[in-house]
Design a protein around this motif. Structure first.
Motif, mmCIF file in Angstrom:
data_model
loop_
_atom_site.group_PDB
_atom_site.id
_atom_site.type_symbol
_atom_site.label_atom_id
_atom_site.label_comp_id
_atom_site.label_asym_id
_atom_site.label_seq_id
_atom_site.Cartn_x
_atom_site.Cartn_y
_atom_site.Cartn_z
ATOM 1 N N ASN A 33 38.896 43.331 33.076
ATOM 2 C CA ASN A 33 37.518 42.376 32.859
ATOM 3 C C ASN A 33 37.605 41.272 33.897
ATOM 4 O OD1 ASN A 33 34.919 41.844 32.450
ATOM 5 N ND2 ASN A 33 35.631 40.496 30.778
ATOM 6 N N PRO A 34 37.528 41.402 35.122
ATOM 7 C CA PRO A 34 37.737 40.262 36.128
ATOM 8 C C PRO A 34 36.593 39.566 36.001
ATOM 9 C CG PRO A 34 37.416 42.340 37.317
ATOM 10 C CD PRO A 34 37.630 42.649 35.879
ATOM 11 N N THR A 35 36.646 38.240 35.728
ATOM 12 C CA THR A 35 35.631 37.308 35.824
ATOM 13 C C THR A 35 35.830 36.108 36.557
ATOM 14 O OG1 THR A 35 36.158 36.014 33.590
ATOM 15 C CG2 THR A 35 34.802 37.992 33.373
ATOM 16 N N GLU A 36 34.856 35.317 36.990
ATOM 17 C CA GLU A 36 35.258 34.120 37.656
ATOM 18 C C GLU A 36 35.915 32.996 36.731
ATOM 19 O OE1 GLU A 36 32.032 32.289 39.838
ATOM 20 O OE2 GLU A 36 31.785 34.363 41.177
ATOM 21 N N ASN A 37 35.396 33.143 35.601
ATOM 22 C CA ASN A 37 35.894 31.931 34.736
ATOM 23 C C ASN A 37 37.404 32.279 34.214
ATOM 24 O OD1 ASN A 37 33.514 30.545 34.498
ATOM 25 N ND2 ASN A 37 32.723 31.772 32.571
ATOM 26 N N ALA A 56 39.660 33.875 36.358
ATOM 27 C CA ALA A 56 40.487 34.146 37.669
ATOM 28 C C ALA A 56 41.483 32.904 37.674
ATOM 29 C CB ALA A 56 39.722 34.072 38.860
ATOM 30 N N LYS A 57 42.777 33.214 38.092
ATOM 31 C CA LYS A 57 43.783 32.223 38.223
ATOM 32 C C LYS A 57 43.711 31.456 39.550
ATOM 33 C CE LYS A 57 45.840 32.924 34.386
ATOM 34 N NZ LYS A 57 45.939 31.986 33.134
ATOM 35 N N LEU A 58 42.898 32.331 40.440
ATOM 36 C CA LEU A 58 42.687 31.669 41.924
ATOM 37 C C LEU A 58 41.450 31.835 42.318
ATOM 38 C CD1 LEU A 58 45.884 33.838 43.477
ATOM 39 C CD2 LEU A 58 45.789 31.325 43.118
ATOM 40 N N PRO A 59 40.671 30.667 41.860
ATOM 41 C CA PRO A 59 39.419 30.402 42.461
ATOM 42 C C PRO A 59 39.081 30.346 43.668
ATOM 43 C CG PRO A 59 40.071 28.398 41.037
ATOM 44 C CD PRO A 59 41.266 29.326 40.950
ATOM 45 N N GLU A 60 40.057 29.745 44.409
ATOM 46 C CA GLU A 60 40.012 29.621 45.815
ATOM 47 C C GLU A 60 39.910 30.982 46.511
ATOM 48 O OE1 GLU A 60 44.412 29.185 44.802
ATOM 49 O OE2 GLU A 60 42.269 28.515 44.078
ATOM 50 N N LEU A 70 30.519 47.305 45.068
ATOM 51 C CA LEU A 70 30.969 47.966 43.728
ATOM 52 C C LEU A 70 30.876 47.067 42.745
ATOM 53 C CD1 LEU A 70 32.673 50.435 42.525
ATOM 54 C CD2 LEU A 70 34.712 49.156 43.208
ATOM 55 N N LYS A 71 31.213 45.719 42.901
ATOM 56 C CA LYS A 71 31.273 44.525 41.863
ATOM 57 C C LYS A 71 29.852 44.489 41.507
ATOM 58 C CE LYS A 71 31.097 40.115 43.109
ATOM 59 N NZ LYS A 71 31.312 38.915 43.729
ATOM 60 N N GLU A 72 28.919 44.079 42.362
ATOM 61 C CA GLU A 72 27.417 44.010 42.256
ATOM 62 C C GLU A 72 26.556 45.207 41.654
ATOM 63 O OE1 GLU A 72 25.957 42.383 45.804
ATOM 64 O OE2 GLU A 72 27.080 40.487 45.628
#
Length: 306
Positions: free
Chosen positions: A90-94, A96-100, A171-173
């Motif tokens: 479940n990949p989410t921006e919150n 994610a370990k590498l926001p950059e 795919l993500k959107e």
């Protein structure tokens, strides 16, 4: 005749290669039993093409696995596996370990794996030492400094990068159907734009095309057959370059992975009935299903002047 064959230095929809065998770090052992060899093969066929540290920065689709692994900074294997598998599911921006990296490449799409396969892959990642940018030269050559083989790889890898980034975005959107729609309407125009940019001829071709316009010619079929034999023998895949009086013809394999199988896998397994119906609607003569992970799905075919 094949003039010369070179080991893959970068990419791959495309490219089976092992990560460097550096000195292994000392970690806390997991309380679970995982298959290291199984994880290695799964990593090569599903993760390597996007997270390959040997891909030039301008052509990368994602951060290198060394960067990803370092971001978790966990010495306990159980904790590492728990955290990384949770993100992959479940990949989410919150989370994610590498926001950059998310800002640069976009958020990775959801990849559907069996729990056992996913655990084996992450077990392999934890126990493997991956090269970082400090270990590998990152100074990119100009075209005038490149050998013919390096030029061919540059044209193929930058095209793959453009297609890959846009495909992952779709795919993500919009999910699998959105990715299928992207391939149907945008893949060829984007490839044509790369032809114009590089002033070369770049094609994605197959012996089992989805679109009749992607059908391989006789020489391209020979290249595909060669790569398939290499996979059967368990050899590291090579790219092929032919030389004529005025031009070079360069072939680089497209290897199926977990993301590909959502549209190119087995019906009722990776390929849902809904997706299969959408494929048949857009491509009545489709031949591009039934693939497994790590199989040759086609090649990048590049022709460029001497």
């Amino acid at each position: 005749m094949i003039k010369s064959v070179f080991p893959i230095a970068a990419i791959a929809m495309i490219m089976l290669s092992c990560s460097n065998q550096g000195n292994k770090e000392t970690h806390a052992k997991s309380s679970y039993s995982y298959g290291l060899e199984a994880g290695k093969e799964l990593y090569k066929s599903n993760c390597f093409s996007c997270h390959n540290e040997h891909t030039a920065p301008s052509a990368r689709l994602a951060p290198t696995m060394a960067e990803v692994k370092a971001a978790y900074n966990l010495k306990n294997e159980d904790a590492f596996i728990k955290n990384m598998t949770a993100f992959i599911k479940n990949p989410t921006e919150n989370t994610a370990k590498l926001p950059e990296a998310v800002e640069r490449y976009g958020l990775m799409p959801v990849m559907k794996y069996k729990d056992e396969d996913l655990n084996n892959m992450v077990h392999y990642i934890f126990n493997e030492s991956f090269s970082s940018d400090s270990d590998v030269s990152r100074k990119e050559k100009t075209l005038s400094q490149m050998s013919p083989a390096e030029k061919g790889m540059h044209y193929a890898s930058t095209t793959k990068s453009v297609l890959g980034k846009n495909l992952m975005k779709a795919l993500k959107e919009k999910g699998t159907i959105g990715a299928l729609e992207f391939c149907n309407t945008q893949a060829m125009p984007l490839t044509d734009s790369m032809n114009s940019l590089h002033n070369v001829t770049i094609k994605r071709v197959s012996d089992r095309p989805r679109n009749k316009k992607n059908k391989a010619n006789e020489e391209e079929l020979e290249a595909i057959a060669f790569f398939k034999e290499e996979v059967k023998k368990g050899n590291q895949l090579k790219y092929i370059i032919h030389e004529s009086e005025a031009a070079y013809r360069f072939y680089n394999p497209i290897v199926s992975n977990g993301m590909c199988l959502q549209c190119h896998g087995t019906i009722g397994k990776e390929l849902t009935p809904e997706t299969n119906a959408a494929i048949k609607k857009r491509y009545p003569s489709d031949q591009a299903t039934g693939y497994g992970s790590g199989e040759i799905r086609g090649i990048f075919s590049v022709i460029f002047p001497k």
